[in-house]
Design a protein around this motif. Structure first.
Motif: not given
Length: 465
Positions: A167-177
């Motif tokens: 279960l992930l938030s959209e914001k966390d999935q969008a963080h940079p490499r």
């Protein structure tokens, strides 16, 4: 299941400053109890005294909840109140350890100390998990945060529950490499009194520090302290002072000396205490009356003679209220700008034969060595407190030093005539009393691994340059 019976202990990890703590948990059929945060015991075990001010709890009712990898501009003390997590930490600070990863399973019998700039994330391994953390700064929307993507291939975290099933938030999935992350910068050092003799020496050895002149930060104006961004700094070096010892004996000078050397230092001490800043302060041989027959140790009772010495003694007492402080007590400072050695050199070149005091004894302190001592104390972090610092060498009078200046410049040392302090100041008014013995015992700072050069060696270098 929570492990019972551990002893309190601290282990280092592969990330500098990231610490794992074993917590004693006591339990029976009814449940369990632990001291989750115990400052005295944990300090004794080796945990930094990081000064928490806020306590937060994150509750997660499902297995697989995965929180993003966030680095924050404060230290954190993390533990679990119930359940279990898989924790992952990534170093996002500037430096060689940038990108280093450490992972561990954490239950109620384990805690983690996370230093500023190390990113923290976790994944719940049990339902109804409560994740608890203390922080040493109040949350602010303006604070500097740094993030890295949970799925970054470079750091390669092996999540127990694959991210596609978590279960992930959209914001966390969008963080940079990681290759796009801007590392978190370390907190800075601030030098007050940037254009004084010591300030100029510090500019040469601490080019990365921020240097504030009197115009940029007026230490005698209270509003300067109220509006200043203290959160950006972890060290302040106070090289600002009222040093006109004779002027301090006048009504106007007395007020100025007390305002600069005491009132302003009180404001600075308060700001450093409230913001957990290390304060480095410069003291003086004038805090003693000079009547001792041996060099003064750091723990000698203070006994100032004049106004200047009284203000410096009062400032020392204020600085010692700051939990993290170094007071460097020094004497006869020589650096760039007007000073005794430059005056004697000028007199020698003009063929003047001066009368110089011969019953005040001490040792010169060259600002390059004073600056080096500050660097040394900040790098090695011995016990906080007062440290004497002058150059090494024999006790000498002002007349002895003047004679050496003449000789080193190719003039006759006999051109300098020694006179007593009483003879030199005879008929002059408004003269501050001087300590006759300004010798400082250097054994304490030498025990930390610093051995100052002799003043004779530094004098020769100073005149040749």
């Amino acid at each position: 299941m929570t492990e019972f019976g551990k002893s309190l202990g601290i282990q280092e990890t592969s990330i500098p400053g990231l610490l794992i703590l074993d917590l004693p948990v006591h339990g029976d059929s009814r449940g369990w109890f632990k001291e989750n945060w115990q400052r005295e015991k944990m300090r004794a075990a080796g945990l930094p005294d990081f000064g928490p001010v806020q306590n937060n709890i994150s509750f997660n009712d499902e297995i697989g909840v995965t929180r993003g990898i966030h680095a924050e501009p404060w230290d954190k003390f993390v533990s679990v109140a119930s359940g279990k997590i898989f924790g992952a930490w990534v170093d996002l600070r500037e430096g060689e350890s940038f990108g280093s990863v450490f992972t561990a399973e954490i239950d109620a019998s384990t805690a983690v100390f996370v230093p500023r700039g190390v990113a923290n994330s976790y994944q719940t391994l049990e339902a109804d998990t409560a994740y608890v953390y203390l922080v040493n700064d109040h949350w602010s929307p303006d604070a500097e945060y740094t993030f890295v993507n949970l799925a970054d291939e470079t750091i390669g975290i092996q999540w127990p529950i694959p991210l596609e099933n978590a279960l992930l938030s959209e914001k966390d999935q969008a963080h940079p490499r990681l290759d796009a992350v801007v590392p978190m910068r370390p907190k800075k050092t601030l030098v007050l009194g940037a254009n004084g003799q010591l300030g100029l020496a510090l500019r040469k050895v601490m080019p990365e520090a921020d240097f504030a002149t009197r115009e940029e930060f007026d230490v005698t104006t209270h509003s300067a302290y109220v509006s200043f961004p203290w959160r950006q700094y972890d060290t302040v070096i106070n090289a600002s002072a009222f040093t006109a010892v004779d002027a301090a004996e006048t009504p106007e000078g007395r007020a100025s000396a007390w305002k600069t050397n005491v009132t302003a230092v009180g404001w600075l001490a308060k700001a450093c205490t409230e913001n957990r800043i290390t304060l480095v302060h410069i003291s003086s041989d004038y805090v003693f009356d000079g009547s001792a027959t041996l060099p003064y140790r750091e723990d000698e009772p203070l006994s100032p003679l004049g106004v200047y010495g009284q203000t410096k003694a009062a400032a020392d007492a204020l600085v010692e209220t700051v939990p993290q402080h170094f007071v460097l007590r020094t004497s006869w400072v020589i650096g760039e700008g007007d000073n005794f050695v430059r005056t004697m050199a000028s007199l020698a070149e003009r063929g003047i034969k001066p009368s110089v005091v011969n019953d005040q004894v001490g040792r010169l302190t060259f600002t390059q060595d004073l600056a080096a001592a500050i660097q040394h104390l900040l790098a090695t972090r011995p016990a906080y407190g007062v440290y004497n610092l002058s150059n090494e060498g024999p006790a000498s009078s002002w007349a002895d030093i003047a004679s050496q200046v003449y000789e080193l410049l190719g003039h006759h040392s006999g051109d300098v005539t020694g006179v007593t302090t009483a003879e030199y100041f005879a008929g002059k008014e408004g003269i501050a009393p001087r300590p006759l013995n300004s010798m400082l015992d250097l054994s304490k700072i030498i025990s930390t691994g610093l051995s100052p050069a002799s003043w004779q060696e530094r004098l020769q270098q100073y005149l040749s340059s």
